[in-house]
Design a protein around this motif. Sequence first.
Motif, PDB file in Angstrom:
ATOM      1  N   ILE A   1       0.862  -1.175   0.000  1.00 46.47           N
ATOM      2  CA  ILE A   1       0.000   0.000   0.000  1.00 46.47           C
ATOM      3  C   ILE A   1       0.899   1.226   0.000  1.00 46.47           C
ATOM      4  O   ILE A   1       2.042   1.173   0.472  1.00 46.47           O
ATOM      5  N   VAL A   2       0.401   2.313  -0.538  1.00 45.58           N
ATOM      6  CA  VAL A   2       1.134   3.574  -0.555  1.00 45.58           C
ATOM      7  C   VAL A   2       0.612   4.429   0.589  1.00 45.58           C
ATOM      8  O   VAL A   2      -0.600   4.647   0.704  1.00 45.58           O
ATOM      9  N   VAL A   3       1.539   4.880   1.445  1.00 43.94           N
ATOM     10  CA  VAL A   3       1.186   5.708   2.587  1.00 43.94           C
ATOM     11  C   VAL A   3       2.219   6.817   2.714  1.00 43.94           C
ATOM     12  O   VAL A   3       3.424   6.541   2.731  1.00 43.94           O
ATOM     13  N   ASN A   4       1.760   8.036   2.835  1.00 44.16           N
ATOM     14  CA  ASN A   4       2.666   9.159   3.040  1.00 44.16           C
ATOM     15  C   ASN A   4       2.820   9.389   4.544  1.00 44.16           C
ATOM     16  O   ASN A   4       1.939   9.959   5.193  1.00 44.16           O
ATOM     17  N   LEU A   5       3.930   8.941   5.105  1.00 42.78           N
ATOM     18  CA  LEU A   5       4.167   9.067   6.539  1.00 42.78           C
ATOM     19  C   LEU A   5       4.471  10.500   6.962  1.00 42.78           C
ATOM     20  O   LEU A   5       4.592  10.774   8.157  1.00 42.78           O
ATOM     21  N   LYS A   6       4.564  11.397   5.997  1.00 41.35           N
ATOM     22  CA  LYS A   6       4.815  12.805   6.321  1.00 41.35           C
ATOM     23  C   LYS A   6       3.516  13.568   6.569  1.00 41.35           C
ATOM     24  O   LYS A   6       3.533  14.770   6.787  1.00 41.35           O
ATOM     25  N   THR A   7       2.397  12.848   6.554  1.00 43.36           N
ATOM     26  CA  THR A   7       1.102  13.473   6.817  1.00 43.36           C
ATOM     27  C   THR A   7       0.456  12.803   8.030  1.00 43.36           C
ATOM     28  O   THR A   7       0.675  11.608   8.283  1.00 43.36           O
ATOM     29  N   PRO A   8      -0.356  13.544   8.777  1.00 44.64           N
ATOM     30  CA  PRO A   8      -1.072  12.937   9.904  1.00 44.64           C
ATOM     31  C   PRO A   8      -1.963  11.774   9.463  1.00 44.64           C
ATOM     32  O   PRO A   8      -2.087  10.780  10.176  1.00 44.64           O
ATOM     33  N   GLU A   9      -2.544  11.894   8.276  1.00 47.84           N
ATOM     34  CA  GLU A   9      -3.407  10.813   7.774  1.00 47.84           C
ATOM     35  C   GLU A   9      -2.609   9.542   7.529  1.00 47.84           C
ATOM     36  O   GLU A   9      -3.070   8.440   7.834  1.00 47.84           O
ATOM     37  N   GLY A  10      -1.403   9.690   6.979  1.00 47.96           N
ATOM     38  CA  GLY A  10      -0.556   8.532   6.740  1.00 47.96           C
ATOM     39  C   GLY A  10      -0.136   7.850   8.025  1.00 47.96           C
ATOM     40  O   GLY A  10      -0.159   6.619   8.132  1.00 47.96           O
ATOM     41  N   VAL A  11       0.233   8.639   9.013  1.00 47.99           N
ATOM     42  CA  VAL A  11       0.607   8.083  10.324  1.00 47.99           C
ATOM     43  C   VAL A  11      -0.577   7.343  10.931  1.00 47.99           C
ATOM     44  O   VAL A  11      -0.428   6.245  11.473  1.00 47.99           O
ATOM     45  N   GLU A  12      -1.756   7.899  10.808  1.00 50.56           N
ATOM     46  CA  GLU A  12      -2.953   7.258  11.351  1.00 50.56           C
ATOM     47  C   GLU A  12      -3.233   5.927  10.656  1.00 50.56           C
ATOM     48  O   GLU A  12      -3.657   4.963  11.293  1.00 50.56           O
ATOM     49  N   ILE A  13      -2.975   5.853   9.370  1.00 46.93           N
ATOM     50  CA  ILE A  13      -3.165   4.590   8.650  1.00 46.93           C
ATOM     51  C   ILE A  13      -2.253   3.513   9.240  1.00 46.93           C
ATOM     52  O   ILE A  13      -2.688   2.388   9.495  1.00 46.93           O
ATOM     53  N   VAL A  14      -0.987   3.839   9.480  1.00 43.03           N
ATOM     54  CA  VAL A  14      -0.065   2.852  10.041  1.00 43.03           C
ATOM     55  C   VAL A  14      -0.467   2.483  11.462  1.00 43.03           C
ATOM     56  O   VAL A  14      -0.377   1.321  11.860  1.00 43.03           O
ATOM     57  N   ARG A  15      -0.953   3.436  12.229  1.00 49.99           N
ATOM     58  CA  ARG A  15      -1.435   3.119  13.585  1.00 49.99           C
ATOM     59  C   ARG A  15      -2.595   2.141  13.528  1.00 49.99           C
ATOM     60  O   ARG A  15      -2.659   1.194  14.320  1.00 49.99           O
ATOM     61  N   ARG A  16      -3.519   2.353  12.592  1.00 51.66           N
ATOM     62  CA  ARG A  16      -4.657   1.439  12.458  1.00 51.66           C
ATOM     63  C   ARG A  16      -4.191   0.051  12.022  1.00 51.66           C
ATOM     64  O   ARG A  16      -4.710  -0.964  12.489  1.00 51.66           O
ATOM     65  N   LEU A  17      -3.218   0.012  11.111  1.00 52.70           N
ATOM     66  CA  LEU A  17      -2.668  -1.289  10.699  1.00 52.70           C
ATOM     67  C   LEU A  17      -1.994  -1.987  11.880  1.00 52.70           C
ATOM     68  O   LEU A  17      -2.167  -3.188  12.084  1.00 52.70           O
ATOM     69  N   ALA A  18      -1.221  -1.234  12.654  1.00 54.46           N
ATOM     70  CA  ALA A  18      -0.507  -1.811  13.798  1.00 54.46           C
ATOM     71  C   ALA A  18      -1.465  -2.338  14.859  1.00 54.46           C
ATOM     72  O   ALA A  18      -1.152  -3.297  15.562  1.00 54.46           O
ATOM     73  N   ALA A  19      -2.642  -1.741  14.955  1.00 55.54           N
ATOM     74  CA  ALA A  19      -3.628  -2.186  15.942  1.00 55.54           C
ATOM     75  C   ALA A  19      -4.088  -3.609  15.675  1.00 55.54           C
ATOM     76  O   ALA A  19      -4.496  -4.322  16.598  1.00 55.54           O
ATOM     77  N   THR A  20      -4.011  -4.047  14.412  1.00 56.56           N
ATOM     78  CA  THR A  20      -4.476  -5.392  14.049  1.00 56.56           C
ATOM     79  C   THR A  20      -3.325  -6.337  13.723  1.00 56.56           C
ATOM     80  O   THR A  20      -3.561  -7.465  13.317  1.00 56.56           O
ATOM     81  N   ALA A  21      -2.088  -5.877  13.898  1.00 56.65           N
ATOM     82  CA  ALA A  21      -0.926  -6.659  13.474  1.00 56.65           C
ATOM     83  C   ALA A  21      -0.334  -7.476  14.625  1.00 56.65           C
ATOM     84  O   ALA A  21      -0.550  -7.181  15.800  1.00 56.65           O
TER      85      ALA A  21
END
Length: 146
Positions: free
Chosen positions: A72-92
């Motif tokens: 997946i493409v995620v821009n970690l330089k944005t709050p939205e991108g960081v939130e996506i990784v946090r949501r992924l980590a919650a289920t990982a």
Amino acid sequence: MDSSRPGALQGLRVIDVTQVMAGPFCAMMLADFGADVVKVEPPTGDSTRTMPGAVGTDSPSFNAVNRGKRSIVVNLKTPEGVEIVRRLAATADVLAENYRPGVMETLGLDYPTLAAINPRLIYASISGYGQSGPMKNKGGFDLVAQ
């Protein structure tokens, strides 16, 4: 591997926030053993995608260490991108990263932050010179480690 038989890690989810060789190789091995690996790539893609021999968005170097993964493409330089990784980590079950020490903390994606969301998360940090010591901030690649 015989795809008709489940791998030893079937049912585990790995979030792969790595680039180049050592980190992607680690996550690929987990995929080889049956884990569901989700590779998080920046908007420009993993830098190995454009290495010599590339055709389109794939290169031999990229393909050598990223088989068996979903990207997946995620821009970690944005709050939205960081939130996506946090949501992924919650289920990982596992998150692998290979940024220089301190980068994931700056992003708010360090182990203490993600463990508060998912206490059972295994957090694997890969760096050329370790997480502490006088050379911790130096970049390092697979050939350096070998």
